[in-house]
Write an enzyme that holds these catalytic residues in place. Structure first.
Site, PDB file in Angstrom:
ATOM      1  N   ARG A  29     -29.458  36.582 -74.120  1.00 31.27           N
ATOM      2  CA  ARG A  29     -29.556  35.414 -74.991  1.00 31.27           C
ATOM      3  C   ARG A  29     -28.540  34.364 -74.539  1.00 31.27           C
ATOM      4  O   ARG A  29     -27.488  34.702 -73.998  1.00 31.27           O
ATOM      5  CB  ARG A  29     -29.297  35.804 -76.453  1.00 31.27           C
ATOM      6  CG  ARG A  29     -30.379  36.685 -77.059  1.00 31.27           C
ATOM      7  CD  ARG A  29     -31.702  35.926 -77.193  1.00 31.27           C
ATOM      8  NE  ARG A  29     -32.758  36.761 -77.726  1.00 31.27           N
ATOM      9  CZ  ARG A  29     -33.044  36.874 -79.033  1.00 31.27           C
ATOM     10  NH1 ARG A  29     -32.311  36.235 -79.911  1.00 31.27           N
ATOM     11  NH2 ARG A  29     -34.029  37.638 -79.429  1.00 31.27           N
TER      12      ARG A  29
ATOM     13  N   GLY B 180      -8.128   9.808 -72.695  1.00 30.27           N
ATOM     14  CA  GLY B 180      -8.091  10.507 -71.423  1.00 30.27           C
ATOM     15  C   GLY B 180      -7.986   9.565 -70.242  1.00 30.27           C
ATOM     16  O   GLY B 180      -7.496   8.433 -70.363  1.00 30.27           O
TER      17      GLY B 180
ATOM     18  N   ARG C 193       4.181   6.244 -88.603  1.00 28.97           N
ATOM     19  CA  ARG C 193       5.380   6.549 -89.390  1.00 28.97           C
ATOM     20  C   ARG C 193       6.659   6.398 -88.572  1.00 28.97           C
ATOM     21  O   ARG C 193       7.700   6.008 -89.108  1.00 28.97           O
ATOM     22  CB  ARG C 193       5.252   7.940 -90.006  1.00 28.97           C
ATOM     23  CG  ARG C 193       4.134   7.958 -91.055  1.00 28.97           C
ATOM     24  CD  ARG C 193       4.138   9.156 -91.932  1.00 28.97           C
ATOM     25  NE  ARG C 193       3.188   8.980 -93.034  1.00 28.97           N
ATOM     26  CZ  ARG C 193       2.911   9.906 -93.941  1.00 28.97           C
ATOM     27  NH1 ARG C 193       3.536  11.078 -93.902  1.00 28.97           N
ATOM     28  NH2 ARG C 193       2.047   9.667 -94.902  1.00 28.97           N
TER      29      ARG C 193
ATOM     30  N   ARG D 271     -16.781   4.294 -76.102  1.00 31.74           N
ATOM     31  CA  ARG D 271     -16.647   4.064 -74.670  1.00 31.74           C
ATOM     32  C   ARG D 271     -17.111   2.627 -74.423  1.00 31.74           C
ATOM     33  O   ARG D 271     -18.148   2.218 -74.930  1.00 31.74           O
ATOM     34  CB  ARG D 271     -17.477   5.063 -73.871  1.00 31.74           C
ATOM     35  CG  ARG D 271     -17.121   6.515 -74.221  1.00 31.74           C
ATOM     36  CD  ARG D 271     -17.823   7.498 -73.309  1.00 31.74           C
ATOM     37  NE  ARG D 271     -17.698   8.864 -73.807  1.00 31.74           N
ATOM     38  CZ  ARG D 271     -16.659   9.645 -73.591  1.00 31.74           C
ATOM     39  NH1 ARG D 271     -15.639   9.185 -72.895  1.00 31.74           N
ATOM     40  NH2 ARG D 271     -16.618  10.877 -74.063  1.00 31.74           N
TER      41      ARG D 271
ATOM     42  N   ASP E  76     -10.783  18.752 -73.033  1.00 30.38           N
ATOM     43  CA  ASP E  76     -10.968  19.369 -71.720  1.00 30.38           C
ATOM     44  C   ASP E  76      -9.649  19.751 -71.052  1.00 30.38           C
ATOM     45  O   ASP E  76      -9.647  20.541 -70.101  1.00 30.38           O
ATOM     46  CB  ASP E  76     -11.735  18.426 -70.787  1.00 30.38           C
ATOM     47  CG  ASP E  76     -13.199  18.310 -71.166  1.00 30.38           C
ATOM     48  OD1 ASP E  76     -13.683  19.161 -71.940  1.00 30.38           O
ATOM     49  OD2 ASP E  76     -13.857  17.371 -70.693  1.00 30.38           O
TER      50      ASP E  76
END
Length: 344
Positions: free
Chosen positions: A268, A127, A50, A97, A152
């Site tokens: 757990r 990245g 835009r 990738r 990340d």
């Protein structure tokens, strides 16, 4: 303000400050997303399209990242074609990738695709690996601007990357739910979050979720320290402590097994995995996408190349790719210290 390498017409748009610019005669830009997807990428794509349209530029989308550049998988984008995508996770351009792009043959095919479509500038959303591909293109005279997009938040030179805020909120919501069952059964939970090389998600999630212990790849792992933190939590009456583990710090299953052998309570383990990468982007990531996309187009129109759009403090700026590559990402260890204090 005038732009080098661009012939301007007489018309003038009324915009504040640096965005008062003369209308540029038709230029052709392209945008792609590469590497891992991140919530907010669609907001950035929308912003690029835009903004380019506002300045009367032609804008193309390259699907499947650099692989699509090699395969000539290109489509025309219009303001209407990016309607109703700001709230969607993932990337409408899809991503991949691409090892082939790292070879001379793959790079040559990608450049040939750009030349075929008359693409004069490229916005790369991704990245570190994505930016290295952009840098390679720049060495052959392709004008390239990068937008940091990774949950990340491990890209040097910027305080924030698109997707990080959403990933943190997603993980915190999941842990809040885990806490309900942990408290019901007096269990200790080990929760693994994403972050192969970076503890940014783990630190923010641990702070927001009130974790008793946080394990990140930037600091040595000390099992005795974790035990001491859990024991201290138990001593003050906490019967359902949470341990946050960044995936690059340790295997959550191994941490859980270690704790089972050293504490009395039931343990757990939950691995949140890719749910952190999906879902509707937060308001913050939508805003970042808008800011970064607009700035990327502005930089292209100014003739700038080989830079990444970045957030430094409260200011959107541009950082050379070479500085991004030369720096090392640093975790906000201040968060770790504060989290330890608050867990007492």
């Amino acid at each position: 303000m005038s732009y080098p390498h661009a012939k301007a017409s007489m018309a003038l748009y009324t915009l504040p400050n640096q965005f008062i610019v003369e209308v540029i005669t038709m230029k052709t830009f392209a945008v792609l997303t590469s590497g891992g997807d991140a919530p907010g990428m669609n907001a950035a794509i929308r912003s690029v399209v835009r903004t380019a349209s506002f300045y009367e530029c032609r804008i193309l989308g390259i699907r499947h990242g650099y692989q699509g550049m090699i395969d000539d998988d290109v489509l025309e984008l219009t303001p209407g074609s990016v309607g109703d995508i700001i709230q969607r996770g993932g990337t409408v351009l899809q991503t991949a990738r691409c090892e082939a792009f790292k070879t001379p043959v793959g790079l040559a095919k990608g450049i040939a695709t750009l030349q075929k479509h008359g693409i004069e500038g490229l916005v790369v959303i991704g990245g570190d690996g994505s930016f290295r591909g952009a840098y390679a293109l720049a060495q052959y005279g392709i004008q390239v601007i990068g937008i940091p997009g990774t949950i990340d938040n491990d890209i040097p030179g910027t305080d924030e990357s698109i997707g990080f805020d959403t990933a943190v909120n997603t993980a915190v919501e999941a842990i809040d739910r885990i806490r309900d069952t942990a408290s019901s059964h007096d269990r200790t939970y080990v929760v693994e979050v994403m972050g192969h090389r970076s503890g940014a998600i783990a630190l923010s999630v641990g702070m927001a979720a009130g974790a008793a212990s946080i394990l990140i790849p930037e600091e040595p792992q000390d099992p005795d320290r974790v035990l001491a933190q859990l024991n201290k939590a138990r001593e003050r009456g906490k019967k359902h402590p949470i341990v946050i583990v960044a995936e690059g710090a340790a295997c959550a299953m191994d941490v859980g097994e270690f704790l089972r052998n050293h504490i009395a309570s039931e343990v757990r383990v939950t691995v949140l995995g890719h749910i952190q990468r999906g879902g509707s982007p937060s308001a913050r990531d939508r805003i970042l996408g808008g800011l970064y996309g607009t700035e990327a187009v502005r930089l292209l129109l100014e003739g700038m190349t080989n830079h990444m759009v970045a957030m430094c403090g409260a200011r959107v700026t541009a950082v050379p790719f070479t500085e991004v590559f030369d720096r090392q990402h640093e975790a906000n260890l201040f968060y770790h210290r504060i989290a330890d204090i608050l867990a007492v």
